[in-house]
Write a protein that holds these residues in place. Structure first.
Motif, mmCIF file in Angstrom:
data_model
loop_
_atom_site.group_PDB
_atom_site.id
_atom_site.type_symbol
_atom_site.label_atom_id
_atom_site.label_comp_id
_atom_site.label_asym_id
_atom_site.label_seq_id
_atom_site.Cartn_x
_atom_site.Cartn_y
_atom_site.Cartn_z
ATOM 1 N N HIS A 1 -6.301 4.239 -8.246
ATOM 2 C CA HIS A 1 -5.917 3.710 -6.925
ATOM 3 C C HIS A 1 -7.096 2.964 -6.294
ATOM 4 O O HIS A 1 -6.945 1.843 -5.799
ATOM 5 C CB HIS A 1 -5.496 4.849 -5.981
ATOM 6 C CG HIS A 1 -4.091 5.310 -6.144
ATOM 7 N ND1 HIS A 1 -3.034 4.737 -5.472
ATOM 8 C CD2 HIS A 1 -3.571 6.307 -6.893
ATOM 9 C CE1 HIS A 1 -1.918 5.368 -5.804
ATOM 10 N NE2 HIS A 1 -2.210 6.325 -6.667
ATOM 11 N N THR A 2 -8.265 3.610 -6.304
ATOM 12 C CA THR A 2 -9.439 3.029 -5.651
ATOM 13 C C THR A 2 -9.847 1.728 -6.328
ATOM 14 O O THR A 2 -10.148 0.735 -5.660
ATOM 15 C CB THR A 2 -10.606 4.037 -5.654
ATOM 16 O OG1 THR A 2 -10.165 5.245 -5.038
ATOM 17 C CG2 THR A 2 -11.799 3.495 -4.902
ATOM 18 N N ARG B 1 -7.942 -0.314 -7.971
ATOM 19 C CA ARG B 1 -6.944 -1.334 -7.622
ATOM 20 C C ARG B 1 -7.180 -1.869 -6.206
ATOM 21 O O ARG B 1 -7.052 -3.066 -5.950
ATOM 22 C CB ARG B 1 -5.527 -0.761 -7.764
ATOM 23 C CG ARG B 1 -4.435 -1.811 -7.566
ATOM 24 C CD ARG B 1 -3.044 -1.254 -7.799
ATOM 25 N NE ARG B 1 -2.702 -0.120 -6.971
ATOM 26 C CZ ARG B 1 -2.342 -0.217 -5.681
ATOM 27 N NH1 ARG B 1 -2.286 -1.384 -5.085
ATOM 28 N NH2 ARG B 1 -2.045 0.867 -5.000
ATOM 29 N N LEU B 2 -7.566 -0.983 -5.278
ATOM 30 C CA LEU B 2 -7.841 -1.416 -3.910
ATOM 31 C C LEU B 2 -9.047 -2.356 -3.855
ATOM 32 O O LEU B 2 -9.054 -3.324 -3.101
ATOM 33 C CB LEU B 2 -8.055 -0.202 -2.998
ATOM 34 C CG LEU B 2 -6.804 0.649 -2.751
ATOM 35 C CD1 LEU B 2 -7.170 1.973 -2.096
ATOM 36 C CD2 LEU B 2 -5.783 -0.119 -1.918
ATOM 37 N N ILE C 1 -6.553 7.139 0.924
ATOM 38 C CA ILE C 1 -7.848 6.766 0.343
ATOM 39 C C ILE C 1 -8.609 5.848 1.295
ATOM 40 O O ILE C 1 -9.798 6.047 1.547
ATOM 41 C CB ILE C 1 -7.652 6.110 -1.046
ATOM 42 C CG1 ILE C 1 -7.183 7.148 -2.057
ATOM 43 C CG2 ILE C 1 -8.932 5.419 -1.511
ATOM 44 C CD1 ILE C 1 -6.707 6.577 -3.375
ATOM 45 N N LEU C 2 -7.920 4.861 1.852
ATOM 46 C CA LEU C 2 -8.571 3.927 2.769
ATOM 47 C C LEU C 2 -9.110 4.646 4.006
ATOM 48 O O LEU C 2 -10.237 4.396 4.442
ATOM 49 C CB LEU C 2 -7.604 2.814 3.176
ATOM 50 C CG LEU C 2 -7.198 1.850 2.077
ATOM 51 C CD1 LEU C 2 -6.088 0.925 2.561
ATOM 52 C CD2 LEU C 2 -8.392 1.054 1.585
ATOM 53 N N LEU D 1 0.832 -1.192 0.000
ATOM 54 C CA LEU D 1 0.000 0.000 0.000
ATOM 55 C C LEU D 1 0.872 1.249 0.000
ATOM 56 O O LEU D 1 1.762 1.392 0.843
ATOM 57 C CB LEU D 1 -0.914 0.018 1.232
ATOM 58 C CG LEU D 1 -1.932 -1.108 1.316
ATOM 59 C CD1 LEU D 1 -2.725 -1.008 2.614
ATOM 60 C CD2 LEU D 1 -2.872 -1.089 0.120
ATOM 61 N N SER D 2 0.587 2.138 -0.925
ATOM 62 C CA SER D 2 1.311 3.410 -0.983
ATOM 63 C C SER D 2 0.714 4.370 0.044
ATOM 64 O O SER D 2 -0.359 4.125 0.612
ATOM 65 C CB SER D 2 1.193 4.011 -2.386
ATOM 66 O OG SER D 2 -0.151 4.429 -2.617
ATOM 67 N N GLN E 1 -0.623 7.122 -0.700
ATOM 68 C CA GLN E 1 -1.899 7.561 -1.287
ATOM 69 C C GLN E 1 -2.998 6.531 -1.050
ATOM 70 O O GLN E 1 -4.141 6.881 -0.761
ATOM 71 C CB GLN E 1 -1.736 7.836 -2.790
ATOM 72 C CG GLN E 1 -0.852 9.013 -3.108
ATOM 73 C CD GLN E 1 -1.394 10.327 -2.551
ATOM 74 O OE1 GLN E 1 -2.571 10.481 -2.264
ATOM 75 N NE2 GLN E 1 -0.500 11.279 -2.364
ATOM 76 N N ASP E 2 -2.649 5.252 -1.186
ATOM 77 C CA ASP E 2 -3.628 4.188 -0.914
ATOM 78 C C ASP E 2 -4.147 4.302 0.521
ATOM 79 O O ASP E 2 -5.349 4.205 0.775
ATOM 80 C CB ASP E 2 -2.997 2.802 -1.096
ATOM 81 C CG ASP E 2 -2.668 2.467 -2.538
ATOM 82 O OD1 ASP E 2 -3.295 3.038 -3.451
ATOM 83 O OD2 ASP E 2 -1.776 1.614 -2.734
ATOM 84 N N LYS E 3 -3.247 4.536 1.452
ATOM 85 C CA LYS E 3 -3.640 4.634 2.859
ATOM 86 C C LYS E 3 -4.526 5.846 3.107
ATOM 87 O O LYS E 3 -5.484 5.774 3.872
ATOM 88 C CB LYS E 3 -2.400 4.663 3.759
ATOM 89 C CG LYS E 3 -1.679 3.322 3.796
ATOM 90 C CD LYS E 3 -0.438 3.380 4.649
ATOM 91 C CE LYS E 3 0.294 2.041 4.620
ATOM 92 N NZ LYS E 3 1.535 2.077 5.413
ATOM 93 N N CYS F 1 -6.966 9.028 -8.666
ATOM 94 C CA CYS F 1 -7.699 8.526 -7.500
ATOM 95 C C CYS F 1 -8.536 7.313 -7.882
ATOM 96 O O CYS F 1 -8.566 6.308 -7.160
ATOM 97 C CB CYS F 1 -8.575 9.641 -6.935
ATOM 98 S SG CYS F 1 -9.420 9.186 -5.418
#
Length: 166
Positions: free
Chosen positions: A53-54, A56-57, A24-25, A17-18, A20-22, A50
């Motif tokens: 990223h979202t 992909r999550l 977003i989470l 997790l980057s 940015q991913d964190k 965004c």
């Protein structure tokens, strides 16, 4: 398999997790209804970045779903009960049979296999004490392998909106 190989396989299953991913989470945990445009502003990304990223999550299973939190009183399910279950045997088959049967009961909101005095803890929601009594006698005692049931009625719900801290 060696321990190192098992660790490598486990690490491959969880995506890195980057920062940015964190972000977003965290933002989606606080408000899962954010539009992509609002989420992008909040985390400092362009809307397309965004969205990538979202997506992909979601695709990787890091985000398992988005749900509404419903007030249990509004749907006549305000009685919360925690139930500890002790099985009569500790075998893979008995655990698998119990887990499959517990998943099928809509009143069971959560089911945890635990170490300690009991084998499982169930979080259950029902209308009232009479409804729990029926559920206990008709469903819980009929679950495969149940030897002992320990019931804990929730008197007050102190924290029910826990977010993962990371």
């Amino acid at each position: 398999m060696t321990k190192d190989l098992l660790r490598m396989e486990a690490a491959e299953q969880v995506p890195e997790l980057s920062a940015q991913d964190k972000k977003i989470l965290k933002a989606l945990q606080e408000d899962g209804r954010l539009s992509n445009a609002d989420l992008a502003k909040k985390v400092g990304l362009s809307p397309s970045a965004c969205w990538n990223h979202t997506r992909r999550l979601f695709d990787s299973g890091v985000i398992k779903g988005v749900h509404a939190l419903v007030d249990p009183k509004a749907v006549q399910r305000e009685t919360a009960v925690l139930v500890g279950i002790v099985l009569d045997r500790s075998t893979q088959d008995s655990f698998a049979d119990f887990a499959k049967a517990a998943r099928a009961l809509p009143q069971v909101l959560e089911c945890f296999l635990v170490a300690g005095e009991v084998d499982y803890f169930l979080k259950i929601r029902v209308r009232d004490l009479n409804a729990f009594n029926r559920f206990h006698s008709e469903k819980i005692l009929a679950l495969p392998g149940v030897r002992q049931v320990r019931t804990f009625f929730v008197l007050d719900e102190i924290k029910t909106d826990g977010l993962l801290a990371f």
